[in-house]
Design a protein around this motif. Sequence first.
Motif, PDB file in Angstrom:
ATOM      1  N   THR A 279       0.813  -1.224   0.000  1.00 21.07           N
ATOM      2  CA  THR A 279       0.000   0.000   0.000  1.00 21.07           C
ATOM      3  C   THR A 279       0.845   1.271   0.000  1.00 21.07           C
ATOM      4  O   THR A 279       0.306   2.373  -0.052  1.00 21.07           O
ATOM      5  CB  THR A 279      -0.933   0.006   1.226  1.00 21.07           C
ATOM      6  OG1 THR A 279      -0.130  -0.280   2.386  1.00 21.07           O
ATOM      7  CG2 THR A 279      -2.023  -1.038   1.107  1.00 21.07           C
TER       8      THR A 279
ATOM      9  N   SER B 289       4.388   3.696  -1.269  1.00 15.54           N
ATOM     10  CA  SER B 289       4.838   4.288  -2.518  1.00 15.54           C
ATOM     11  C   SER B 289       5.535   3.243  -3.417  1.00 15.54           C
ATOM     12  O   SER B 289       5.173   3.062  -4.588  1.00 15.54           O
ATOM     13  CB  SER B 289       5.770   5.460  -2.176  1.00 15.54           C
ATOM     14  OG  SER B 289       6.468   5.877  -3.281  1.00 15.54           O
TER      15      SER B 289
ATOM     16  N   SER C 273      -2.095   0.340   7.706  1.00 12.80           N
ATOM     17  CA  SER C 273      -3.319   1.103   8.018  1.00 12.80           C
ATOM     18  C   SER C 273      -4.291   1.195   6.843  1.00 12.80           C
ATOM     19  O   SER C 273      -5.505   1.278   7.033  1.00 12.80           O
ATOM     20  CB  SER C 273      -2.915   2.515   8.465  1.00 12.80           C
ATOM     21  OG  SER C 273      -2.165   3.132   7.429  1.00 12.80           O
ATOM     22  N   ASN C 274      -3.768   1.153   5.626  1.00 11.00           N
ATOM     23  CA  ASN C 274      -4.613   1.417   4.444  1.00 11.00           C
ATOM     24  C   ASN C 274      -5.258   0.126   3.925  1.00 11.00           C
ATOM     25  O   ASN C 274      -4.912  -0.391   2.858  1.00 11.00           O
ATOM     26  CB  ASN C 274      -3.749   2.082   3.366  1.00 11.00           C
ATOM     27  CG  ASN C 274      -4.584   2.669   2.248  1.00 11.00           C
ATOM     28  OD1 ASN C 274      -5.794   2.455   2.188  1.00 11.00           O
ATOM     29  ND2 ASN C 274      -3.943   3.399   1.356  1.00 11.00           N
TER      30      ASN C 274
ATOM     31  N   GLU D 130      16.285  -0.341   5.659  1.00 12.05           N
ATOM     32  CA  GLU D 130      16.557  -0.503   7.084  1.00 12.05           C
ATOM     33  C   GLU D 130      17.082  -1.908   7.391  1.00 12.05           C
ATOM     34  O   GLU D 130      17.936  -2.088   8.262  1.00 12.05           O
ATOM     35  CB  GLU D 130      15.289  -0.229   7.907  1.00 12.05           C
ATOM     36  CG  GLU D 130      14.787   1.217   7.809  1.00 12.05           C
ATOM     37  CD  GLU D 130      13.879   1.489   6.597  1.00 12.05           C
ATOM     38  OE1 GLU D 130      13.758   0.596   5.722  1.00 12.05           O
ATOM     39  OE2 GLU D 130      13.297   2.587   6.526  1.00 12.05           O
TER      40      GLU D 130
ATOM     41  N   ASP E 178      16.632   0.175  -4.236  1.00 12.24           N
ATOM     42  CA  ASP E 178      17.011   1.582  -4.117  1.00 12.24           C
ATOM     43  C   ASP E 178      17.613   2.001  -5.459  1.00 12.24           C
ATOM     44  O   ASP E 178      18.415   1.248  -6.038  1.00 12.24           O
ATOM     45  CB  ASP E 178      18.103   1.709  -3.032  1.00 12.24           C
ATOM     46  CG  ASP E 178      17.688   2.680  -1.955  1.00 12.24           C
ATOM     47  OD1 ASP E 178      16.935   3.604  -2.269  1.00 12.24           O
ATOM     48  OD2 ASP E 178      18.133   2.503  -0.814  1.00 12.24           O
TER      49      ASP E 178
HETATM   50  P1  NDP Z   1       5.552   4.201   2.482  1.00  8.81           P
HETATM   51  O1  NDP Z   1       5.456   4.865   3.796  1.00  8.81           O
HETATM   52  O2  NDP Z   1       4.941   4.842   1.294  1.00  8.81           O
HETATM   53  O3  NDP Z   1       4.934   2.711   2.593  1.00  8.81           O
HETATM   54  C1  NDP Z   1       5.293   1.859   3.654  1.00  8.81           C
HETATM   55  C2  NDP Z   1       4.571   0.530   3.573  1.00  8.81           C
HETATM   56  O4  NDP Z   1       4.823  -0.197   4.785  1.00  8.81           O
HETATM   57  C3  NDP Z   1       3.045   0.676   3.503  1.00  8.81           C
HETATM   58  O5  NDP Z   1       2.525  -0.429   2.800  1.00  8.81           O
HETATM   59  C4  NDP Z   1       2.638   0.612   4.974  1.00  8.81           C
HETATM   60  O6  NDP Z   1       1.277   0.247   5.147  1.00  8.81           O
HETATM   61  C5  NDP Z   1       3.576  -0.463   5.461  1.00  8.81           C
HETATM   62  N1  NDP Z   1       3.847  -0.409   6.893  1.00  8.81           N
HETATM   63  C6  NDP Z   1       4.013   0.693   7.660  1.00  8.81           C
HETATM   64  N2  NDP Z   1       4.306   0.334   8.929  1.00  8.81           N
HETATM   65  C7  NDP Z   1       4.320  -1.025   8.954  1.00  8.81           C
HETATM   66  C8  NDP Z   1       4.555  -1.990   9.967  1.00  8.81           C
HETATM   67  N3  NDP Z   1       4.857  -1.634  11.235  1.00  8.81           N
HETATM   68  N4  NDP Z   1       4.493  -3.304   9.657  1.00  8.81           N
HETATM   69  C9  NDP Z   1       4.203  -3.682   8.378  1.00  8.81           C
HETATM   70  N5  NDP Z   1       3.962  -2.812   7.378  1.00  8.81           N
HETATM   71  C10 NDP Z   1       4.039  -1.496   7.654  1.00  8.81           C
HETATM   72  O7  NDP Z   1       7.113   3.922   2.249  1.00  8.81           O
HETATM   73  P2  NDP Z   1       7.918   3.850   0.881  1.00  8.81           P
HETATM   74  O8  NDP Z   1       7.197   2.996  -0.091  1.00  8.81           O
HETATM   75  O9  NDP Z   1       8.355   5.199   0.503  1.00  8.81           O
HETATM   76  O10 NDP Z   1       9.239   3.084   1.341  1.00  8.81           O
HETATM   77  C11 NDP Z   1       9.219   1.706   1.649  1.00  8.81           C
HETATM   78  C12 NDP Z   1      10.661   1.250   1.886  1.00  8.81           C
HETATM   79  O11 NDP Z   1      11.374   1.402   0.664  1.00  8.81           O
HETATM   80  C13 NDP Z   1      11.410   2.090   2.917  1.00  8.81           C
HETATM   81  O12 NDP Z   1      12.331   1.266   3.574  1.00  8.81           O
HETATM   82  C14 NDP Z   1      12.161   3.118   2.072  1.00  8.81           C
HETATM   83  O13 NDP Z   1      13.315   3.596   2.695  1.00  8.81           O
HETATM   84  C15 NDP Z   1      12.501   2.266   0.853  1.00  8.81           C
HETATM   85  N6  NDP Z   1      12.692   3.030  -0.374  1.00  8.81           N
HETATM   86  C16 NDP Z   1      11.697   3.833  -0.849  1.00  8.81           C
HETATM   87  C17 NDP Z   1      11.864   4.558  -2.011  1.00  8.81           C
HETATM   88  C18 NDP Z   1      10.750   5.395  -2.574  1.00  8.81           C
HETATM   89  O14 NDP Z   1      10.920   5.927  -3.683  1.00  8.81           O
HETATM   90  N7  NDP Z   1       9.620   5.538  -1.928  1.00  8.81           N
HETATM   91  C19 NDP Z   1      13.141   4.511  -2.755  1.00  8.81           C
HETATM   92  C20 NDP Z   1      14.069   3.577  -2.211  1.00  8.81           C
HETATM   93  C21 NDP Z   1      13.862   2.877  -1.055  1.00  8.81           C
HETATM   94  P3  NDP Z   1       0.066   1.363   5.176  1.00  8.81           P
HETATM   95  O15 NDP Z   1       0.412   2.382   4.143  1.00  8.81           O
HETATM   96  O16 NDP Z   1      -1.131   0.515   4.792  1.00  8.81           O
HETATM   97  O17 NDP Z   1      -0.001   1.894   6.553  1.00  8.81           O
END
Ligand code: NDP
Length: 392
Positions: free
Chosen positions: A12, A14, A39-40, A125, A149
């Motif tokens: 859910t 990005s 949450s979503n 992480e 990444d």
């Molecule tokens: P988002 O915040 O957009 O999405 C995070 C996802 O993790 C959502 O599906 C969220 O669910 C879920 N989530 C949040 N908390 C928990 C939890 N405690 N247990 C299980 N699931 C959880 O993050 P991004 O997509 O931006 O980033 C995701 C990872 O990718 C990160 O580690 C980031 O550093 C890495 N990354 C991201 C990039 C980017 O362009 N966005 C680029 C390179 C690396 P919900 O939304 O339903 O609450």
Amino acid sequence: MSVRRVSVFGATGSIGQNTVDLIARDPDSYNVVALTGASNIAQLAQDAQKLNADVAVTADESRLDDLRQLLKGTGVEAAAGPTALNEAAARPSDWVMSAIVGAAGLQPGLSALEQGATLALANKESLVCAGKLILKTAKDHSARILPVDSEHSAVFQALIGEDMAAVERVIITASGGAFRDWPLDQLEHATLAEASSHPNWDMGQRITIDSASMFNKAMELIETREYFGCTPEQIEVLVHPESMIHAMVGFNDGALMAHVGPPDMRHAIGFALHWPERKTLPVERLDLARIGALTFRAPDDVRWPALRLAREVMERGGMAGAVFNAAKETALDGFIAGQLKFTQMAGVVEDVLSAVDADQSHIDATMTLDNVMQVDHLARKAAWAQIRTKAG
Ligand code: NDP
């Protein structure tokens, strides 16, 4: 063509939504095993139904009934909680996207590797807090890790067919984030809204703020070391405001191989999804004549102390990465909650690193999942104590 079993953890978010988008464009090629969110649950249920997933899992146990309700009659199983996340990761899959944000992504990633899946690793992480454990688990189970990444995907691509012995240096680029050109004395007044807006990339809120503070690049320095086995001295950060070159690899004959592409995560995600093949991806084709110029500058250690802290972490080794990551995540929580100023985050991380370092036993502990989680817990506790002191 064979149908591949795929799962998306953090579907859910990005990265997760971009992955879902690519899978949905070619549904006959994939059998979707698990999609997860937190949450979503409306988005989770919608995508699980659209992709006909076997199971949809929310990390939030209190939302299980709602998720069940949304999936009623669809044939998609609903599950919730950390144990359900791990069980979903242990279901046989060929390819698993690890895109949960934060250290919560570590355990499902390890479970996916243990069942031999190829892990497309966005969750930086995991590699920062438990790099050796992740790499060893992959090796022990003959599983492959593919970087998602954009910088590490770029390095990976520049290294195809090359000999690591010929590599002199690896350069990862940084846009500089929201405050690249702000006067230094105004940084302490930066608001959450200002820090949450990235000049080039459309990403989740946490990584966007980490880009402004350069904690994101600091994490990537540590990741580069883990992925490619370079020494810290071989890894450079270069500020490149246009975000077109994602990384460069410098070889012993003086050549620099640069990976150039639009700032769109669907490139790195699609590369990992289709690897070892290349397939057509729905990303912009760059018109360099129109862009005209690409610019570069050295990073400024005063503006971005996170880079210095990452080098200290690499120097210390052991579990210092787990301390760093947990302290960074907590400092970010503090900033988002309005308890810390933007410029105070690095101070919290530095103080926690010193405090935990004083008790060397934690840094030297063997890298097991239990020990990593224990160090993570201790560092978060220490960081909250620091935040309360600074806020008070
Ligand atoms: P988002 O915040 O957009 O999405 C995070 C996802 O993790 C959502 O599906 C969220 O669910 C879920 N989530 C949040 N908390 C928990 C939890 N405690 N247990 C299980 N699931 C959880 O993050 P991004 O997509 O931006 O980033 C995701 C990872 O990718 C990160 O580690 C980031 O550093 C890495 N990354 C991201 C990039 C980017 O362009 N966005 C680029 C390179 C690396 P919900 O939304 O339903 O609450």
